[in-house]
Design an enzyme around this catalytic site. Sequence first.
Site, PDB file in Angstrom:
ATOM      1  N   CYS A 175       6.652  -5.168  15.786  1.00 51.58           N
ATOM      2  CA  CYS A 175       6.187  -4.138  16.698  1.00 51.58           C
ATOM      3  C   CYS A 175       4.570  -4.063  17.443  1.00 51.58           C
ATOM      4  O   CYS A 175       4.137  -4.448  16.763  1.00 51.58           O
ATOM      5  CB  CYS A 175       6.580  -2.743  16.154  1.00 51.58           C
ATOM      6  SG  CYS A 175       7.991  -2.338  15.661  1.00 51.58           S
TER       7      CYS A 175
ATOM      8  N   CYS B 287      -1.382   6.105  10.519  1.00 50.19           N
ATOM      9  CA  CYS B 287      -0.452   4.734  10.871  1.00 50.19           C
ATOM     10  C   CYS B 287       0.055   4.061  11.321  1.00 50.19           C
ATOM     11  O   CYS B 287      -0.896   3.108  12.237  1.00 50.19           O
ATOM     12  CB  CYS B 287       0.604   6.039  11.576  1.00 50.19           C
ATOM     13  SG  CYS B 287       1.228   7.443  11.263  1.00 50.19           S
TER      14      CYS B 287
ATOM     15  N   GLU C 200       1.157  -1.396   0.249  1.00 51.16           N
ATOM     16  CA  GLU C 200      -0.028   0.061   0.006  1.00 51.16           C
ATOM     17  C   GLU C 200       1.079   1.626  -0.390  1.00 51.16           C
ATOM     18  O   GLU C 200       2.061   0.797   0.259  1.00 51.16           O
ATOM     19  CB  GLU C 200      -0.738   0.216   1.430  1.00 51.16           C
ATOM     20  CG  GLU C 200      -2.199  -1.207   1.572  1.00 51.16           C
ATOM     21  CD  GLU C 200      -3.012  -1.159   2.518  1.00 51.16           C
ATOM     22  OE1 GLU C 200      -4.113  -1.523   2.111  1.00 51.16           O
ATOM     23  OE2 GLU C 200      -2.281  -1.068   3.810  1.00 51.16           O
TER      24      GLU C 200
ATOM     25  N   CYS D  30       1.863  -2.548  15.486  1.00 50.88           N
ATOM     26  CA  CYS D  30       1.811  -1.913  13.982  1.00 50.88           C
ATOM     27  C   CYS D  30       1.139  -3.715  13.749  1.00 50.88           C
ATOM     28  O   CYS D  30       1.233  -4.601  13.639  1.00 50.88           O
ATOM     29  CB  CYS D  30       3.464  -2.606  13.361  1.00 50.88           C
ATOM     30  SG  CYS D  30       3.459  -1.199  11.969  1.00 50.88           S
TER      31      CYS D  30
ATOM     32  N   CYS E 191       6.744  -7.196   6.885  1.00 54.06           N
ATOM     33  CA  CYS E 191       8.363  -6.290   7.550  1.00 54.06           C
ATOM     34  C   CYS E 191       8.179  -7.794   8.457  1.00 54.06           C
ATOM     35  O   CYS E 191       7.764  -8.269   9.070  1.00 54.06           O
ATOM     36  CB  CYS E 191       7.895  -5.425   9.012  1.00 54.06           C
ATOM     37  SG  CYS E 191       9.254  -4.413   9.447  1.00 54.06           S
TER      38      CYS E 191
ATOM     39  N   CYS F 127       3.451   8.632   1.539  1.00 56.90           N
ATOM     40  CA  CYS F 127       3.917   8.178   2.670  1.00 56.90           C
ATOM     41  C   CYS F 127       3.906   6.583   1.328  1.00 56.90           C
ATOM     42  O   CYS F 127       3.389   5.996   0.962  1.00 56.90           O
ATOM     43  CB  CYS F 127       2.987   7.606   3.875  1.00 56.90           C
ATOM     44  SG  CYS F 127       3.224   6.350   4.776  1.00 56.90           S
TER      45      CYS F 127
HETATM   46  N1  SAH Z   1       9.087   0.599   9.689  1.00 59.81           N
HETATM   47  C1  SAH Z   1       9.471   1.913   9.865  1.00 59.81           C
HETATM   48  C2  SAH Z   1       8.591   2.717   9.368  1.00 59.81           C
HETATM   49  C3  SAH Z   1       6.893   2.290   9.188  1.00 59.81           C
HETATM   50  S1  SAH Z   1       6.181   2.901  10.803  1.00 59.81           S
HETATM   51  C4  SAH Z   1       9.300   2.393  11.737  1.00 59.81           C
HETATM   52  O1  SAH Z   1       8.957   1.561  12.301  1.00 59.81           O
HETATM   53  O2  SAH Z   1       9.602   3.622  11.859  1.00 59.81           O
HETATM   54  C5  SAH Z   1       5.692   4.659  10.461  1.00 59.81           C
HETATM   55  C6  SAH Z   1       5.452   4.999  12.225  1.00 59.81           C
HETATM   56  O3  SAH Z   1       4.019   4.245  12.377  1.00 59.81           O
HETATM   57  C7  SAH Z   1       6.197   4.482  12.781  1.00 59.81           C
HETATM   58  O4  SAH Z   1       7.072   5.290  13.865  1.00 59.81           O
HETATM   59  C8  SAH Z   1       5.596   3.263  13.749  1.00 59.81           C
HETATM   60  O5  SAH Z   1       6.232   2.708  15.132  1.00 59.81           O
HETATM   61  C9  SAH Z   1       4.360   3.971  13.620  1.00 59.81           C
HETATM   62  N2  SAH Z   1       3.057   3.201  13.987  1.00 59.81           N
HETATM   63  C10 SAH Z   1       2.939   1.581  13.732  1.00 59.81           C
HETATM   64  N3  SAH Z   1       1.852   1.473  13.761  1.00 59.81           N
HETATM   65  C11 SAH Z   1       1.131   2.214  14.466  1.00 59.81           C
HETATM   66  C12 SAH Z   1      -0.087   2.246  15.101  1.00 59.81           C
HETATM   67  N4  SAH Z   1      -1.081   1.572  15.270  1.00 59.81           N
HETATM   68  N5  SAH Z   1      -0.679   3.690  15.662  1.00 59.81           N
HETATM   69  C13 SAH Z   1       0.674   4.479  15.563  1.00 59.81           C
HETATM   70  N6  SAH Z   1       1.376   4.469  14.844  1.00 59.81           N
HETATM   71  C14 SAH Z   1       1.569   3.365  14.608  1.00 59.81           C
HETATM   72 FE1  SF4 Z   2       7.829  -2.906  10.314  1.00 59.58          FE
HETATM   73 FE2  SF4 Z   2       5.685  -1.825  12.078  1.00 59.58          FE
HETATM   74 FE3  SF4 Z   2       8.025  -2.304  13.655  1.00 59.58          FE
HETATM   75 FE4  SF4 Z   2       7.862  -0.346  11.350  1.00 59.58          FE
HETATM   76  S1  SF4 Z   2       6.441  -0.335  13.211  1.00 59.58           S
HETATM   77  S2  SF4 Z   2       9.895  -1.857  11.683  1.00 59.58           S
HETATM   78  S3  SF4 Z   2       7.098  -1.354   9.763  1.00 59.58           S
HETATM   79  S4  SF4 Z   2       6.416  -3.364  13.025  1.00 59.58           S
END
Ligand code: SAH
Ligand code: SF4
Length: 398
Positions: free
Chosen positions: A147, A374, A123, A150, A143, A136
């Site tokens: 996290c 995000c 996406e 996420c 991935c 974005c």
């Molecule tokens: N993998 C990279 C970039 C993609 S995520 C990273 O982790 O930095 C972009 C941002 O969205 C990151 O800061 C991530 O931690 C945040 N993010 C992920 N899941 C989220 C959620 N459910 N609500 C708000 N922010 C989130």
């Molecule tokens: Fe991967 Fe989501 Fe963690 Fe970013 S926030 S490193 S996309 S698992």
Amino acid sequence: MSADTNLMPIPGQVDPVPVARAPQPMADGRINLVGLPKEVLRTVLIEAGMAEKQAKLRAKQIWHWIYNRGATDFEAMTDIAKAQKPWLEERFTIRRPDVVEAQVSTDGTRKWLLRTHDGHDYEMVFIPDADRGTLCVSSQVGCTLNCRFCHTGTMRLVRNLEPNEIVGQVMLARDALGEWPSRPEGRMLTNIVMMGMGEPLYNFDNVSQALHIVMDGDGLGLSKRRITLSTSGVVPMMGRCGDEIGVNLAVSLHAVTKEIRDEIVPINKKYGIEELLQACADYPGANNARRITFEYVMLKDKNDTDEDARELVRLLKHYKLPAKVNLIPFNPWDGAPYECSTPERVKRFSDIVFEAGISAPVRTPRGRDIDAACGQLKTAAEKKSRAQIDREAAAGQA
Ligand code: SAH
Ligand code: SF4
């Protein structure tokens, strides 16, 4: 779909995948010219049999048509001899990712579901604001990291996106916004954030190659000052990111103690907070005029106390970081193990950081109604079971 994970050898769970290799022909035997560096574009013409001198000129013309004019076929290239076009068409293509679906949020945010030539979905999201428009961009399908807050992190890594699939996102956005030819002023698409699906620093070579095309004055022409790469903290690649790509850095910090960060951003077990902040202090090109963004997702009763806010300030000051903090209200998704902090809590947290002299705006969630905010990006590709995620986390590999 279980064979998907075998597409590319991935050494260990988290180590960067080396990807430098010659351009691969597509299923129909043609080479996609999108995403190739200028020299490589010239080389593939020569390897296909074009005389060197001519290849130099043709490569320059084709580059201009692809990235400045947005051409999608050779037919459009009016300064290339008609007689040569069939030869080019037989051997090469100018292909973008396929658009499977385009959605528009009530707030104007747009999300596209894209498909790679070999059938994987990912996406991209466009977020229009009064003074800018931010795309974005995704770097991987899925991935390797998990996290916990996420949605993308519940997918396994299917594969890294190739340079053409990364640059292709920017080109598709330009198509949709009607922004060809490339022009320096009056654009809607003004900024790029590598904050879509995936961890860009685990696909370093492809991301670097793609961003160099995006930044090329003769290519898509976006300044490195308008590009931000977000990492969850792949410490060994951060220096190269600053030196070789030179874009703004955002770091997904999200917690200030080892215990909590280990839990919510498991890569912390490999590269801890101190090491990460030291790498930020050493980040090439960061200074007060070009600050590092620290992303901090607000999770209720997890990382959102006054004490957390004060510890965040202490850490950023201890490492003398030119920092700004971006507070991200947690965006929910089905089955997520967290809730968003209350608005009062978020406000209080922001005030504490702000009163210490560090900017700490709260990011307005955009596109939540179409799951474009995000952390909500996730395509239908395989999901890891919670048990598998937990097993990996327990083994410290996550
Ligand atoms: N993998 C990279 C970039 C993609 S995520 C990273 O982790 O930095 C972009 C941002 O969205 C990151 O800061 C991530 O931690 C945040 N993010 C992920 N899941 C989220 C959620 N459910 N609500 C708000 N922010 C989130
Ligand atoms: Fe991967 Fe989501 Fe963690 Fe970013 S926030 S490193 S996309 S698992």
